[in-house]
Design an enzyme around this catalytic site. Structure first.
Site: not given
Ligand code: AMP
Length: 398
Positions: A7, A91, A210, A285, A331, A334-335, A384
């Site tokens: 990627n 990708r 994310g 976060r 991100g 899921e979290n 992915e």
């Molecule tokens: P991604 O682009 O899918 O990798 O998502 C990244 C984003 O997920 C980060 O900028 C965080 O804002 C968010 N993230 C990751 N872990 C957590 C968590 N435990 N709680 C809240 N947001 C999270």
């Protein structure tokens, strides 16, 4: 068969090497700051110590070679010879209107990737360099292009046309394309399977939330609408992107602040969204922690984010005339249980019932709606890289 997934971003390269016998990840890693000072490779071989190497990486070809060297290295490698790699899945950001599925790379495919440099100026050139570097370094092994835009090519005209003079569509193919397609395809298929839906009679909304965020509406496994557009700037408010905005705002600010269109686009892509609104961070976060300490702008940014997600979900329920499953992924999806709870609070009128306990848990694919909920809500971790590896395997074994 072992499959390498690459990627290539504008200044980075992420990779994973899969053993497709059991879909196990043998190694993964990341090259950062390609083309800049302080380039670094972080290589994580399964069952061995992490290996970090700082070395100049003037371009993506050098980075690909460093990755291949790391994979066969006698200390931190995971294969003994580069020939063990059966194929490489790449990708690739943009295929314009040309491809609606993954494809084995040949000269025609490379031509299309090149023709789409205009549409994906940061990624497509890097993606092509990655492909050509693999052709040289692992000669005779197939390269497969898996496009971010492909899954969305099933959108009907009414969803992808912008209401601007038609000549711009004819001359430059200006239309909505959508991104994160690999994730939307993976998560929608898994949501259908997980919820036991009939794939030919299913309505799914995927919320890929994310740093970059997009939502898609998927009917019978096919995308009928998605929130990102010609570029990833359209749609939801994101980490640093504004998402939907009145285009006249750009002209107004440009005139007041003496900025040109490129500077404005840079502001809308990199300095807006959660970062711009809160002044705190683009990371959710940090936003929640600031909000808990009473930071009103962080609270407002989170409200803007969730409200926009809810509005898109609402509009896609209308577009599909109903929905069976809403799936959260990536991100934040899921979290971040607070974001999910806030978003779902808009759908009480449709009979969505959140299972608070399930929502607050972490883990794999799961329901976060109660058994009585009229619409099922699930969390499905996206993958992915695995999807790219599976598609690569399928194509090269055909
Ligand atoms: P991604 O682009 O899918 O990798 O998502 C990244 C984003 O997920 C980060 O900028 C965080 O804002 C968010 N993230 C990751 N872990 C957590 C968590 N435990 N709680 C809240 N947001 C999270």
């Amino acid at each position: 068969m072992k499959i390498l997934v690459l990627n290539c971003g504008s200044s980075s390269l992420k990779y994973q090497l899969f053993d497709m016998e059991n879909e196990e990840v043998l190694a993964k890693g990341l090259c950062e700051r390609i083309g800049a000072e302080g380039s670094v490779l972080t290589h994580k071989p399964e069952g061995k110590e992490k290996y970090v190497k700082e070395a100049p990486m003037p371009d993506h070809s050098t980075a690909v070679q460093m990755v291949l060297d790391a994979l066969v290295d006698s200390d931190h490698g995971v294969i003994s010879h580069i020939d063990e790699i059966g194929a490489v899945g790449h990708r690739v950001l943009h295929a314009g209107q040309k491809y609606s599925a993954s494809i084995i790379v040949n000269d025609d495919v490379k031509k299309v990737v090149r023709e789409c440099f205009d549409l994906g100026p940061l990624h497509n050139p890097a993606n092509l360099i990655g492909i050509e570097a693999c052709e040289k370094a692992i000669p005779g092994k197939p390269n497969v292009a898996v496009f971010d835009t492909a899954f969305h090519q099933t959108m009907p005209e009414k969803a992808y046309m912008y209401a601007i003079p038609y000549e711009y569509y004819e001359k430059y193919a200006i239309r909505k394309y959508g991104f994160h397609g690999t994730s939307h395809a993976f998560v929608s298929a898994r949501a259908i399977e997980f919820a036991g839906l009939n794939p030919d009679n299913s309505k799914v909304i995927v919320c890929h939330l994310g740093n970059g965020s997009s939502i898609s509406a998927v009917v019978n496994g096919k995308c009928i609408d998605t929130s990102m557009g010609l570029t990833p700037l359209e749609g939801l408010a994101m980490g640093t992107r504004s998402g939907d905005i009145d285009p006249a705002v750009a002209q107004f600010i440009a005139n007041k602040e003496n900025k040109d269109i490129n500077e404005m686009l840079n502001i809308l892509n990199k300095k807006s969204g959660m970062l711009g609104l809160s002044g705190v961070s683009s990371d959710f976060r940090d936003l929640w922690s600031a909000a808990e300490k009473g930071n009103e702008r962080a609270k407002m940014a989170l409200d803007v984010f969730c409200y926009r997600v809810a509005k898109y979900i609402g509009s896609y329920i209308t577009a599909m005339n109903g929905v069976d499953v809403i799936a959260f992924t990536a991100g934040v999806g899921e979290n971040d249980h607070d974001v999910r709870k806030n978003v779902l609070s808009y759908f009480g009128y449709l009979g969505v019932e959140l299972d608070e306990e399930a929502n607050n848990k972490r883990g794999e694919d799961r329901y976060i709606s109660t058994p009585n909920s009229k619409i099922k809500v699930v969390v499905i971790p996206t993958n992915e890289e695995l999807k790219i590896a599976r598609e690569t395997k399928e194509l090269v074994e055909k």
